[in-house]
Design an enzyme around this catalytic site. Sequence first.
Site, PDB file in Angstrom:
ATOM      1  N   ARG A 232      -7.733   3.715   2.017  1.00 42.05           N
ATOM      2  CA  ARG A 232      -7.234   3.519   3.384  1.00 42.05           C
ATOM      3  C   ARG A 232      -8.135   4.178   4.425  1.00 42.05           C
ATOM      4  O   ARG A 232      -8.585   3.529   5.373  1.00 42.05           O
ATOM      5  CB  ARG A 232      -5.812   4.067   3.507  1.00 42.05           C
ATOM      6  CG  ARG A 232      -4.811   3.410   2.576  1.00 42.05           C
ATOM      7  CD  ARG A 232      -3.386   3.801   2.914  1.00 42.05           C
ATOM      8  NE  ARG A 232      -2.451   3.487   1.827  1.00 42.05           N
ATOM      9  CZ  ARG A 232      -1.180   3.184   2.002  1.00 42.05           C
ATOM     10  NH1 ARG A 232      -0.673   3.149   3.224  1.00 42.05           N
ATOM     11  NH2 ARG A 232      -0.399   2.920   0.972  1.00 42.05           N
ATOM     12  N   GLU A 493      -0.301  -9.043  -0.979  1.00 36.91           N
ATOM     13  CA  GLU A 493      -1.021  -9.655  -2.095  1.00 36.91           C
ATOM     14  C   GLU A 493      -0.975 -11.182  -2.095  1.00 36.91           C
ATOM     15  O   GLU A 493      -1.993 -11.848  -2.366  1.00 36.91           O
ATOM     16  CB  GLU A 493      -0.487  -9.113  -3.428  1.00 36.91           C
ATOM     17  CG  GLU A 493      -0.852  -7.671  -3.703  1.00 36.91           C
ATOM     18  CD  GLU A 493       0.001  -6.683  -2.925  1.00 36.91           C
ATOM     19  OE1 GLU A 493      -0.447  -5.536  -2.731  1.00 36.91           O
ATOM     20  OE2 GLU A 493       1.124  -7.073  -2.503  1.00 36.91           O
TER      21      GLU A 493
END
Length: 593
Positions: A232, A493
Site C-alpha cells: 500500500r 478482485e
Amino acid sequence: LLLLLFNCLMTHTVLFTTALFVFVIALSFPVNANKEGGNGRGSGMHALHRAVSSLEEEQKQLEDLIAEEEKKLSELRKTLEENIQVQKHIPQAISRMKRNSGGDKNTNTDANADVQGGKVPVHHNGIGNKNNNENVDVSDNSKDTDRQKAVVNTFEWAWKGYREHAWGHDELEPVSQSFSEWFGLGLTLIDALDTMYIMGLKSEYKEARDWVAHDLVLDKNVDVNLFECTIRVLGGLLSSYALTGDTMYKDKADDLGKRLSFAFNDNSGVPYSDVNLHTNAAHKPKWGPDSSTAEISTIQLEFKYLAYVTGNKHYAERVTKIMQHLHSLPKKDGLVPIFINANTGRFSGSTITLGARGDSYYEYLLKQWLLTGKKDNFYKDMYLEAIDGVKKHLLRRTKKENLLYIGELLNNSPSPKMDHLVCFMPGTLALGAFHGLPHEHLEIAKELMHTCNEMYTRQPTGLAPEIVHFDMGPNNNAIYVKPADAHNLLRPETVESLFIMYRITGDKKYQDWGWSIYKNFEKHCRVASGGYSSLVSVLNNPPQFRNKMESFFLGETLKYLYLLFDETDKIDLNKWVFNTEAHPLPVIPFDSI
C-alpha cells in the site's frame, strides 16, 4: 588530380580504377593533339578537366544512390522487425477469431478481419495484440467515456468523505464521520495518489501530494505489517514516482524501504511479519508463530523496483533470497501451504488455497517474470508449475450448472470453498496468455470470470459476499452463501479481472458486468455525508453498513473500474505491471537488479 585519385580510392575501388584510366588517357592527349596541329598542353588539360568533371558527377550520383539504398534498407529492417512482432501473435489471434465466428454479438468483426489480413487492430489488445498507443497521457481525461466520468464522480464522493472526516489518517468511518488508524501513515491518501493522477484530478492530487511531502512521518514508533505496508505505502509511493517523475516520492520510498528491511531474517531467509518503523524491532504476528506465505512472497515487485530506481541492489537481493528459499521447499505440484515459520524457514500445516494468505504468491510468480520484461524465466517456470497444480488439484465444476471454480485443499481433502479474493485469478491467467503463455489459460479464465460474476448476480443486492461455497446448502445450491460469510468489503478482485479480460479480448460483456457491479456499489454503499461503506450482509436488501471504507476501495476498486471503461488503453499492459494493490510499476531491465 592526385587528390582526386586519393579521394576516389577512399570512396570506392571502382572509382579509383576509373580515375586511373582517365589519368593515363589524359597524359596521352598532348601527343595526339600535336599530331592534329593544336596546342598540345591546352587541349590535353581541357580534356582532362572534362573527364574530371564527369568523374565528379558520377561520384555524386553514386553517393546519392548509396544513400537512397541505405534509407530503403533501414525502412525494410524496421518493417521486418514490426512484422516479426505481429507474427508472434497471429496464430492466437486467428484462433480467437475462429472461436468467435459463431456470431457472438460482442465479436469485433472488423478487428478480426484485420487480424486475418495480417494487420493488428490498434484499438483493443486482442490476445497478444501489440499496444500501439505509444503516447497516451495517463493523466489526460479529455477522452473519458460517460461510464468513466461516473466512476470519477464516485471517487470524488469517496474523497470528500475522507478529506472532511479522516484527512491524513488511515481509513474513513463514513457513517460515524470519523476515522480508524492502523499504521498512522495515511493509507487511504497514499493508496489513492496514482488513482487521482490517472483520473486527471489535478487539484485533489496536488493537495494529497503536498501532504506526503510535508506531513508524512515515517520515523514513527509503530509496528507495521511488512506486507500491507509494502503493497500500500511503498507501492503507492513508487507508482506515483513512476507516473510523475517527482523525486520526492522516490526519497520517501527509499526511507521507508530502509525501515522495512529490518524485518528480513538472514538466517532463515523468511522475513518476520511485523517491524517497528522507529526501533527497527521485528517479530512474528501476534496471532501465532507463522508468517503468511502470500505475505512474504508479495513484496518482490516493490523492492525490486526500489532497487532499480535507487541503485541499491540490496533491496532486490533480500526479496530474491526469499523466492530462492521458497523454490527449494517441497511443494504439491507447485502449490504451497499458506503458513511458513520465520525461524525455521519451513512450511506449517497443509492448507492450500488461492484465497486468503495464499493468493498473491501465485500472482507475483507471473508478475516478477513480467517486471523483468519476461527475461527471468525462473519465475515463469514456477508459475507454470503452479498453474498445472491448480488444474490438477483445485479446479472443479459444480454438479448443478457445471460452473468452474477453484476450491481448496484442507488436510489433502478437497473443499468447495472459494474466497472472493480468488477472483483475481481470471485476470492473472488471461494476463499470462496475453504474454505468450498457454492459450488454454485464457479459456479457463473466461469460465472462472463467469463464475465470479455469478457470485454477484445471484445475491439480492447484486454484490458478492466475502466467501462462497459450491454444491452446498439446503437445496444443494450451485453457489451457496453462509450468513457468516455474507459481508462485502468493497473488494476489487472481480473488477480487476474484468478490466484485464476486456483489455485483452475487447468483449464488451465484461464492461457491462462491471457496470452492473458499479451501479450496485452506488445503490447500496454510498453514504449521504460522503464516502462509501462496506456491508454487513449482501443477503439483505437493503443491507446494513459496516461503517468502514477500506483504503483499497480508492486505490484498487475504483481505479480498475475507471480503466475497465477506458477506450484509450491507459496503462499499457506491455509496459506496466500492477502490484497486488493496483499500483502500476514499469517494466525494468533484467540486468539492472
